[in-house]
Design an enzyme around this catalytic site. Sequence first.
Site, PDB file in Angstrom:
ATOM      1  N   GLN A 246       0.864  -1.185   0.000  1.00  0.00           N
ATOM      2  CA  GLN A 246       0.000   0.000   0.000  1.00  0.00           C
ATOM      3  C   GLN A 246       0.900   1.234   0.000  1.00  0.00           C
ATOM      4  O   GLN A 246       1.696   1.425   0.915  1.00  0.00           O
ATOM      5  CB  GLN A 246      -0.873  -0.021   1.261  1.00  0.00           C
ATOM      6  CG  GLN A 246      -1.785   1.167   1.398  1.00  0.00           C
ATOM      7  CD  GLN A 246      -2.265   1.355   2.825  1.00  0.00           C
ATOM      8  OE1 GLN A 246      -1.709   0.748   3.749  1.00  0.00           O
ATOM      9  NE2 GLN A 246      -3.263   2.168   3.021  1.00  0.00           N
TER      10      GLN A 246
ATOM     11  N   SER B  47       1.021   6.610   2.321  1.00  0.00           N
ATOM     12  CA  SER B  47       1.715   7.630   3.118  1.00  0.00           C
ATOM     13  C   SER B  47       2.888   8.242   2.378  1.00  0.00           C
ATOM     14  O   SER B  47       3.552   7.586   1.576  1.00  0.00           O
ATOM     15  CB  SER B  47       2.251   7.009   4.407  1.00  0.00           C
ATOM     16  OG  SER B  47       1.219   6.409   5.132  1.00  0.00           O
TER      17      SER B  47
ATOM     18  N   SER C  82       4.571  -1.011   3.952  1.00  0.00           N
ATOM     19  CA  SER C  82       4.841  -2.336   4.535  1.00  0.00           C
ATOM     20  C   SER C  82       5.013  -3.368   3.434  1.00  0.00           C
ATOM     21  O   SER C  82       4.278  -3.345   2.448  1.00  0.00           O
ATOM     22  CB  SER C  82       3.681  -2.792   5.419  1.00  0.00           C
ATOM     23  OG  SER C  82       3.485  -1.899   6.463  1.00  0.00           O
TER      24      SER C  82
ATOM     25  N   GLU D 135     -15.936  -2.766   5.370  1.00  0.00           N
ATOM     26  CA  GLU D 135     -15.341  -4.076   5.586  1.00  0.00           C
ATOM     27  C   GLU D 135     -13.996  -3.982   6.260  1.00  0.00           C
ATOM     28  O   GLU D 135     -13.631  -4.834   7.038  1.00  0.00           O
ATOM     29  CB  GLU D 135     -15.232  -4.799   4.252  1.00  0.00           C
ATOM     30  CG  GLU D 135     -16.555  -5.405   3.869  1.00  0.00           C
ATOM     31  CD  GLU D 135     -16.393  -6.414   2.776  1.00  0.00           C
ATOM     32  OE1 GLU D 135     -15.854  -6.030   1.734  1.00  0.00           O
ATOM     33  OE2 GLU D 135     -16.804  -7.544   2.970  1.00  0.00           O
TER      34      GLU D 135
ATOM     35  N   ASN E  13      -4.357   6.399  16.736  1.00  0.00           N
ATOM     36  CA  ASN E  13      -5.457   6.363  17.706  1.00  0.00           C
ATOM     37  C   ASN E  13      -5.910   7.770  18.106  1.00  0.00           C
ATOM     38  O   ASN E  13      -7.070   7.944  18.484  1.00  0.00           O
ATOM     39  CB  ASN E  13      -5.051   5.534  18.933  1.00  0.00           C
ATOM     40  CG  ASN E  13      -5.137   4.050  18.632  1.00  0.00           C
ATOM     41  OD1 ASN E  13      -5.326   3.658  17.471  1.00  0.00           O
ATOM     42  ND2 ASN E  13      -5.001   3.213  19.646  1.00  0.00           N
ATOM     43  N   GLU E  14      -5.008   8.757  17.997  1.00  0.00           N
ATOM     44  CA  GLU E  14      -5.455  10.136  18.289  1.00  0.00           C
ATOM     45  C   GLU E  14      -6.539  10.534  17.284  1.00  0.00           C
ATOM     46  O   GLU E  14      -7.570  11.105  17.641  1.00  0.00           O
ATOM     47  CB  GLU E  14      -4.286  11.132  18.199  1.00  0.00           C
ATOM     48  CG  GLU E  14      -3.273  11.031  19.321  1.00  0.00           C
ATOM     49  CD  GLU E  14      -2.270   9.898  19.139  1.00  0.00           C
ATOM     50  OE1 GLU E  14      -2.273   9.257  18.065  1.00  0.00           O
ATOM     51  OE2 GLU E  14      -1.480   9.648  20.062  1.00  0.00           O
TER      52      GLU E  14
HETATM   53  C1  LIG Z   1       3.913  -0.642  11.260  1.00  0.00           C
HETATM   54  C2  LIG Z   1       3.435   0.406  10.285  1.00  0.00           C
HETATM   55  C3  LIG Z   1       3.047   0.016   9.019  1.00  0.00           C
HETATM   56  C4  LIG Z   1       2.634   0.970   8.099  1.00  0.00           C
HETATM   57  N1  LIG Z   1       2.323   0.536   6.838  1.00  0.00           N
HETATM   58  C5  LIG Z   1       1.951   1.434   5.908  1.00  0.00           C
HETATM   59  C6  LIG Z   1       1.692   0.995   4.571  1.00  0.00           C
HETATM   60  O1  LIG Z   1       1.801  -0.191   4.247  1.00  0.00           O
HETATM   61  N2  LIG Z   1       1.370   1.909   3.648  1.00  0.00           N
HETATM   62  C7  LIG Z   1       1.241   3.236   3.960  1.00  0.00           C
HETATM   63  O2  LIG Z   1       0.888   4.012   3.076  1.00  0.00           O
HETATM   64  N3  LIG Z   1       1.492   3.705   5.221  1.00  0.00           N
HETATM   65  C8  LIG Z   1       1.845   2.822   6.195  1.00  0.00           C
HETATM   66  N4  LIG Z   1       2.134   3.252   7.477  1.00  0.00           N
HETATM   67  C9  LIG Z   1       2.084   4.698   7.781  1.00  0.00           C
HETATM   68  C10 LIG Z   1       0.921   5.092   8.685  1.00  0.00           C
HETATM   69  O3  LIG Z   1      -0.287   5.037   7.989  1.00  0.00           O
HETATM   70  C11 LIG Z   1       1.227   6.504   9.223  1.00  0.00           C
HETATM   71  O4  LIG Z   1       2.367   6.389  10.055  1.00  0.00           O
HETATM   72  C12 LIG Z   1       0.071   7.075  10.021  1.00  0.00           C
HETATM   73  O5  LIG Z   1      -1.026   7.363   9.183  1.00  0.00           O
HETATM   74  C13 LIG Z   1       0.478   8.368  10.771  1.00  0.00           C
HETATM   75  O6  LIG Z   1       1.063   9.290   9.905  1.00  0.00           O
HETATM   76  P1  LIG Z   1       2.494   9.950  10.250  1.00  0.00           P
HETATM   77  O7  LIG Z   1       3.450   8.850  10.590  1.00  0.00           O
HETATM   78  O8  LIG Z   1       2.831  10.862   9.119  1.00  0.00           O
HETATM   79  O9  LIG Z   1       2.278  10.786  11.579  1.00  0.00           O
HETATM   80  P2  LIG Z   1       1.650  12.236  11.702  1.00  0.00           P
HETATM   81  O10 LIG Z   1       0.418  12.326  10.886  1.00  0.00           O
HETATM   82  O11 LIG Z   1       2.729  13.242  11.467  1.00  0.00           O
HETATM   83  O12 LIG Z   1       1.227  12.262  13.232  1.00  0.00           O
HETATM   84  C14 LIG Z   1       2.174  12.436  14.296  1.00  0.00           C
HETATM   85  C15 LIG Z   1       1.390  12.484  15.604  1.00  0.00           C
HETATM   86  O13 LIG Z   1       0.489  13.616  15.612  1.00  0.00           O
HETATM   87  C16 LIG Z   1      -0.845  13.186  15.815  1.00  0.00           C
HETATM   88  N5  LIG Z   1      -1.783  13.982  15.007  1.00  0.00           N
HETATM   89  C17 LIG Z   1      -1.605  14.328  13.699  1.00  0.00           C
HETATM   90  N6  LIG Z   1      -2.683  15.039  13.277  1.00  0.00           N
HETATM   91  C18 LIG Z   1      -3.543  15.106  14.347  1.00  0.00           C
HETATM   92  C19 LIG Z   1      -4.822  15.694  14.529  1.00  0.00           C
HETATM   93  N7  LIG Z   1      -5.449  16.327  13.554  1.00  0.00           N
HETATM   94  N8  LIG Z   1      -5.410  15.574  15.749  1.00  0.00           N
HETATM   95  C20 LIG Z   1      -4.807  14.906  16.773  1.00  0.00           C
HETATM   96  N9  LIG Z   1      -3.570  14.343  16.641  1.00  0.00           N
HETATM   97  C21 LIG Z   1      -2.967  14.442  15.457  1.00  0.00           C
HETATM   98  C22 LIG Z   1      -0.869  11.749  15.354  1.00  0.00           C
HETATM   99  O14 LIG Z   1      -1.933  11.032  15.917  1.00  0.00           O
HETATM  100  C23 LIG Z   1       0.493  11.243  15.801  1.00  0.00           C
HETATM  101  O15 LIG Z   1       0.483  10.880  17.156  1.00  0.00           O
HETATM  102  C24 LIG Z   1       2.559   2.339   8.442  1.00  0.00           C
HETATM  103  C25 LIG Z   1       2.943   2.746   9.727  1.00  0.00           C
HETATM  104  C26 LIG Z   1       3.390   1.797  10.644  1.00  0.00           C
HETATM  105  C27 LIG Z   1       3.806   2.260  12.006  1.00  0.00           C
END
Ligand SMILES: Cc1cc2nc3c(=O)[nH]c(=O)nc-3n(C[C@H](O)[C@H](O)[C@H](O)COP(=O)(O)OP(=O)(O)OC[C@H]3O[C@@H](n4cnc5c(N)ncnc54)[C@H](O)[C@@H]3O)c2cc1C
Length: 379
Positions: A125, A128, A160, A244, A360-361
């Site tokens: 996928q 991100s 991933s 789903e 989870n936020e």
């Molecule tokens: C094990 C793992 C597998 C993954 N696999 C994939 C994959 O296969 N494909 C893919 O595309 N992505 C993947 N991801 C990425 C994942 O989807 C993102 O890490 C996730 O969506 C969070 O985005 P970010 O890391 O940019 O954090 P950010 O969006 O920068 O967030 C940082 C912190 O700020 C908080 N935050 C941000 N905005 C808000 C808001 N509006 N209100 C409250 N809190 C907020 C977040 O909750 C978090 O705690 C994976 C991540 C992990 C850890």
Amino acid sequence: MDLAFTQEDEAFRAEARSWLHAHVPTSPLPSLETEEGFAAHRAWEAELAADRWSVVNWPTAYGGRDAGIVRWLVFEEEYYAAGAPGRVNQNGISLLAPTLFDHGTQEQRDRVLPSMATGRTVWAQAWSEPEAGSDLASLRAKGVRTEGGWMLSGQKTWSSRAAFADRAFGLFRTDPDTPKPHQGLTYLMFDLRAPGVTVRPIRRLDGKPAFAELFLDEVFVPDEDVIGEPGRGWRIAMSTAGNERGLMLRSPGRFLAAADRLHTLWQSLGSPGATRSRVADALIGARAYQLFTYAAASRFLEGETLGPESSLNKVFWSEYDIALTETALDLLGEEGELADTDWSERYVFSLAGPIYAGTNEIQRDIIAERLLGLPKGRR
Ligand SMILES: Cc1cc2nc3c(=O)[nH]c(=O)nc-3n(C[C@H](O)[C@H](O)[C@H](O)COP(=O)(O)OP(=O)(O)OC[C@H]3O[C@@H](n4cnc5c(N)ncnc54)[C@H](O)[C@@H]3O)c2cc1C
């Protein structure tokens, strides 16, 4: 309300149990985050597919059993109880396939689904980006129109399985001049070995390349690999993340089996009183999650949509998984911390649960606003 399974469901359970009993490898496969483990898990997918157990809820025409959501849950319970290997093509099966069923063309389904069902094509996928995680609509990777298709450029991250996978699906900005960021995005599929794609593995805490960064430099994608209408990708992606997925991302079977293993471990150590209530919580939590999921599946079958309820599921299982694995590690003591056991690998992965699939936020914001009707937070 009828809480019993039908005779047909029970017969399906018995058939699944006996197949798994005869086929599940007697010793665990190597980690699927290694080249060797990836190949072993691919072979396992082929074995499942040969007897139509790899995608039980798909139509029979694509290698499934038309089993429906309840039997899918039953299958998952049996699958995890049998100690069967993790699924290497989860992204394809639980994210891309439902998208193709709802929004793809017949030609795309016929071309893409059979090799997904057998594990011959493993999908990653690519949603991100370095600055587009929670705020996915701010993504910048772009697609530029060319003859017969699109030229993709930009960077994706945290993909991933992409270190060893074959193909990927993701969103690209194909119209930079729209008034809102979630407009002008196109959902498409591309080959991870196409000219212009560089896959740079990202190593996890334990050194295994569980993810990758993807760099795309003018990668040609033909029109046949665009899902739905160009420019309408956001709506399609959000429908993928809808009903789903809320159920299919983590079936209760996984936690029921883990809670049982934890209980057995606790008993094998003389049932220490200090951890009694944590082990009981794990058993009760797994059962509660199972019943909650059955209820959601029943509502789904009656035509209701699940919507924001799936955020409750996500917060529950991700926090539950950490508590369960921490209890196991505490029981194991130094061995749990130092040895490369199943529990230690599970623990490392459980820590990511509150982050992936929407943090989870963000899920708590959805619960607050859409389920509890609280005012929008400051963002
Ligand atoms: C094990 C793992 C597998 C993954 N696999 C994939 C994959 O296969 N494909 C893919 O595309 N992505 C993947 N991801 C990425 C994942 O989807 C993102 O890490 C996730 O969506 C969070 O985005 P970010 O890391 O940019 O954090 P950010 O969006 O920068 O967030 C940082 C912190 O700020 C908080 N935050 C941000 N905005 C808000 C808001 N509006 N209100 C409250 N809190 C907020 C977040 O909750 C978090 O705690 C994976 C991540 C992990 C850890």
